[in-house]
Design a protein around this motif. Structure first.
Motif, PDB file in Angstrom:
ATOM      1  N   GLY A   1      -3.758  -1.806 -20.975  1.00 44.04           N
ATOM      2  CA  GLY A   1      -3.467  -0.396 -21.151  1.00 44.04           C
ATOM      3  C   GLY A   1      -2.212  -0.025 -20.391  1.00 44.04           C
ATOM      4  O   GLY A   1      -1.521  -0.888 -19.853  1.00 44.04           O
ATOM      5  N   PRO A   2      -1.894   1.269 -20.326  1.00 42.79           N
ATOM      6  CA  PRO A   2      -0.697   1.692 -19.599  1.00 42.79           C
ATOM      7  C   PRO A   2      -0.776   1.268 -18.134  1.00 42.79           C
ATOM      8  O   PRO A   2      -1.864   1.220 -17.551  1.00 42.79           O
ATOM      9  N   PRO A   3       0.361   0.971 -17.517  1.00 42.63           N
ATOM     10  CA  PRO A   3       0.338   0.579 -16.102  1.00 42.63           C
ATOM     11  C   PRO A   3      -0.135   1.716 -15.217  1.00 42.63           C
ATOM     12  O   PRO A   3       0.066   2.893 -15.529  1.00 42.63           O
ATOM     13  N   LYS A   4      -0.790   1.351 -14.133  1.00 47.62           N
ATOM     14  CA  LYS A   4      -1.271   2.330 -13.156  1.00 47.62           C
ATOM     15  C   LYS A   4      -0.396   2.242 -11.910  1.00 47.62           C
ATOM     16  O   LYS A   4      -0.072   1.145 -11.448  1.00 47.62           O
ATOM     17  N   GLY A   5      -0.048   3.394 -11.349  1.00 46.73           N
ATOM     18  CA  GLY A   5       0.803   3.435 -10.167  1.00 46.73           C
ATOM     19  C   GLY A   5      -0.013   3.327  -8.888  1.00 46.73           C
ATOM     20  O   GLY A   5      -0.666   4.291  -8.469  1.00 46.73           O
ATOM     21  N   VAL A   6       0.013   2.148  -8.273  1.00 47.87           N
ATOM     22  CA  VAL A   6      -0.706   1.923  -7.019  1.00 47.87           C
ATOM     23  C   VAL A   6       0.061   2.605  -5.887  1.00 47.87           C
ATOM     24  O   VAL A   6       1.232   2.317  -5.647  1.00 47.87           O
ATOM     25  N   GLN A   7      -0.593   3.517  -5.200  1.00 45.98           N
ATOM     26  CA  GLN A   7       0.039   4.270  -4.119  1.00 45.98           C
ATOM     27  C   GLN A   7      -0.208   3.569  -2.785  1.00 45.98           C
ATOM     28  O   GLN A   7      -1.336   3.502  -2.306  1.00 45.98           O
ATOM     29  N   LEU A   8       0.872   3.038  -2.200  1.00 46.30           N
ATOM     30  CA  LEU A   8       0.782   2.361  -0.906  1.00 46.30           C
ATOM     31  C   LEU A   8       1.421   3.237   0.164  1.00 46.30           C
ATOM     32  O   LEU A   8       2.477   3.832  -0.051  1.00 46.30           O
ATOM     33  N   MET A   9       0.774   3.268   1.318  1.00 44.80           N
ATOM     34  CA  MET A   9       1.213   4.112   2.422  1.00 44.80           C
ATOM     35  C   MET A   9       1.871   3.262   3.514  1.00 44.80           C
ATOM     36  O   MET A   9       1.747   2.035   3.537  1.00 44.80           O
ATOM     37  N   HIS A  10       2.528   3.927   4.434  1.00 38.59           N
ATOM     38  CA  HIS A  10       3.126   3.220   5.567  1.00 38.59           C
ATOM     39  C   HIS A  10       2.053   2.464   6.356  1.00 38.59           C
ATOM     40  O   HIS A  10       2.283   1.336   6.813  1.00 38.59           O
ATOM     41  N   ARG A  11       0.877   3.066   6.506  1.00 38.64           N
ATOM     42  CA  ARG A  11      -0.176   2.386   7.258  1.00 38.64           C
ATOM     43  C   ARG A  11      -0.631   1.102   6.571  1.00 38.64           C
ATOM     44  O   ARG A  11      -1.058   0.164   7.244  1.00 38.64           O
TER      45      ARG A  11
END
Length: 590
Positions: free
Chosen positions: A181-191
């Motif tokens: 399916g459409p790509p999913k945007g994995v949200q990565l943080m500084h931590r």
């Protein structure tokens, strides 16, 4: 080194203060060579220019660059502002570029000239994309050259900007490959990345000035973590390799202290070495074969926890001094402190081979959703066939059906704009459902069986891992570049085989077929016989139910980002099944 920084912005400033005169990033010929102090000066100048264009904390910025020094400059510049830079795969068509950039909400894109046509086509459906900045060439009408953006601004306070960044600010977005399916945007943080850095430090003590090569796509978490973020934290020296097909030739020139690669690279290196050994004079070939056989036996005994006979240990030690050391030097890995493989299953025979020649290749496991971190075979305590125990700070457990769950500070904040998809994989207690099926042994080492959704269940109800079968096939012949095993709800397994674009032409030349293309070679009877020999070698290593009964050689290649492979070289199994339905049916009806 004790990692005290809690954000990448602080880590960068700490590194610049600690080793200002050390080379941070360079090209192979040193046409570009930036020290950490020089890199910081350029980063701050670009950050000021991006701020003038309106980029601020919480905004996103798209980057579509090859592996080049400017990538580190612009990515860090956006990071200093508290913005979220993310990379776009260079192979994506315009509609997918538009989807990713639009989902991220980017108003600025930083692009190389070669990728401008695709970005321009995507821009037609991206009204929010205000600025396109060009790196490394002429800037056509409607764009800005990086040189015009990079400049001092006395009103811009870069220190105030980077100090305002917190551990819970977004660091980057990693868009998944989108196999179903459409790509999913994995949200990565500084931590997340700082947790990854602390785990790395607990496992491997890299020396000051450790050398790495930047060569994987920056849109892949493996590249960002291993060749961008961790070097920033520890002050590594990064050599840019703009064409990934050149990586093997870069190794002897750079002599990296840490080298991470996907399984196919290690498979190719193993095949290349075996090809060279096969061409040695008879006496030297015999000695080399005996040395490798003895070293393999030593590895197997050590893996089984059994004592190594003194005469065998002496034989291997002599072979190491007289032969294996030369091989490591020829590969350019004689100064490596750590070598790792991940992103896909690695055939155990490939791991065993490199252990035998004195390169203890450690398999690891992680995902975009876990900042590329999860488990790793620790130096000196590796178990071939596993991906190791959890890294420090990470917990893993298995669900009732064997699915691997993971928890720790490396786990993502969630998928961008997809709260329902996030809730499907991440529970309130912080456990992430990975979609991988695994087994955990008594020592806590994880073995990945396969993706949960990709397991084959044949018509007799037998469960199999296609990835395991495919890895065995690729490891059995250098002529096999890619392979997709078919067998779900079928009476037996078949395979679509793609010839290796590097080794198939070499083989063809040896056979006198110097003008044959990959498509022509696919129809060559001699080639089919050679591939058949490889399939038979692989079948000898597989259980009866796993063995491949028939195969079809596909005409041409499967490039990353094409119909058959994602940009990260994962198989698009459903599109493959649809595109090659006639060839697949023929293997079951013919």
């Amino acid at each position: 080194m004790d990692v005290r920084a809690t954000t990448l912005t602080q880590a960068f400033r700490d590194t610049v203060a600690r080793c200002p005169d050390r080379v941070a990033v360079r090209t192979i010929d040193d046409t570009v060579s930036l020290t950490w102090a020089g890199l910081a000066a350029r980063v701050d100048a670009v950050a000021g220019g991006l701020a003038r264009l309106g980029l601020a904390r919480g905004d996103t910025c798209a980057i579509m660059l090859s592996n080049r020094p400017e990538f580190h400059v612009v990515d860090l510049a956006a990071t200093m502002l508290g913005a979220t830079p993310f990379s776009v795969y260079q192979t994506l068509p315009p509609d997918q570029i538009a989807y990713v950039v639009g989902d991220a909400g980017a108003r600025i894109a930083i692009v190389e000239p070669a990728f401008l046509p695709a970005m321009f086509a995507a821009r037609r459906s991206l009204p929010a994309l205000e600025h396109v900045i060009v790196v490394g060439g002429d800037a056509p009408t409607g764009t800005l050259p990086l040189a015009d953006v990079e400049g001092s601004d006395p009103r811009f306070d870069v220190e105030a900007a980077w100090r305002a960044v917190t551990p819970d600010d977004h660091l980057t977005l990693i868009y998944t490959s989108g196999t179903t399916g459409p790509p999913k945007g994995v949200q990565l943080m500084h931590r997340n990345i700082m947790a990854c850095a602390r785990a790395t430090e607990a496992l491997v003590r890299f020396e000051e000035g450790t050398r790495v090569i930047s060569w994987l796509p920056a849109a892949h978490i493996a590249e960002r973590a291993a060749h961008h973020y961790l070097p920033i934290v520890y002050g590594f020296t990064i050599t840019s390799c703009p064409n990934p097909r050149d990586i093997v030739s870069y190794l002897p020139q750079v002599k990296p202290n840490w080298f991470f690669a996907v399984p196919r690279i290690w498979e190719k290196m193993k095949a290349g070495l075996e090809w060279r050994l096969a061409s040695l004079p008879a006496e030297q070939r015999t000695m080399a074969s005996q040395a490798i056989a003895a070293a393999r036996e030593k590895v197997r005994l050590e893996q089984a926890g059994r004592p190594v006979p003194a005469d065998l240990a002496d034989h291997v030690a002599r072979a190491d001094a007289s032969f294996f050391a030369m091989v490591r030097g020829m590969l350019g890995l004689d100064e490596a402190v750590a070598v790792n493989v991940g992103a896909a299953p690695t055939p155990p025979e490939v791991l065993e081979f490199f252990h035998a020649i004195g390169l203890p290749l450690g398999e690891l496991w992680g995902m975009s959703e876990t900042t590329g971190s999860g488990t790793v075979n620790p130096p000196g305590r590796m178990k071939i066939g596993t991906v190791g125990p959890p890294v420090p700070g990470v917990e893993i457990k298995l669900g009732p059906d064997g699915e691997v769950f993971i928890r720790g500070d490396v786990v993502m904040a969630g998928y961008r704009n997809l709260p329902e998809k996030t809730a499907e994989v991440l529970d309130a207690a912080g456990w992430l459902a990975t979609g991988d099926v695994g087994e955990i042994d008594a020592d806590g080492y994880l073995r990945i069986v396969d993706r949960k959704k990709e397991l084959i269940i044949n018509s007799a109800g037998k469960n199999m891992s296609p990835a395991n079968i495919e890895g065995t096939l690729k490891g059995a012949s250098p002529l096999i570049g890619q392979v997709c095993v078919i067998g779900d709800r079928r009476a037996y397994n078949t395979a679509l085989v793609v010839l290796d674009a590097d080794f198939a032409p070499v083989w063809a030349a040896q056979q006198g077929l110097t003008h044959a293309s990959l498509a022509e070679l696919a129809a060559e009877p001699a080639m089919r016989t050679a591939v058949q020999e490889g399939v038979e070698r692989a079948n000898a290593l597989l259980s009866r139910v796993e063995q491949v009964k028939k195969f079809h050689i596909v005409a041409g290649d499967w490039p990353p980002g094409g119909d058959e492979l994602t940009p990260t070289m994962k198989l698009k199994r459903r599109p493959i099944a649809e595109k090659y339905a006639r060839d697949i049916d023929a293997m079951y009806t013919g």
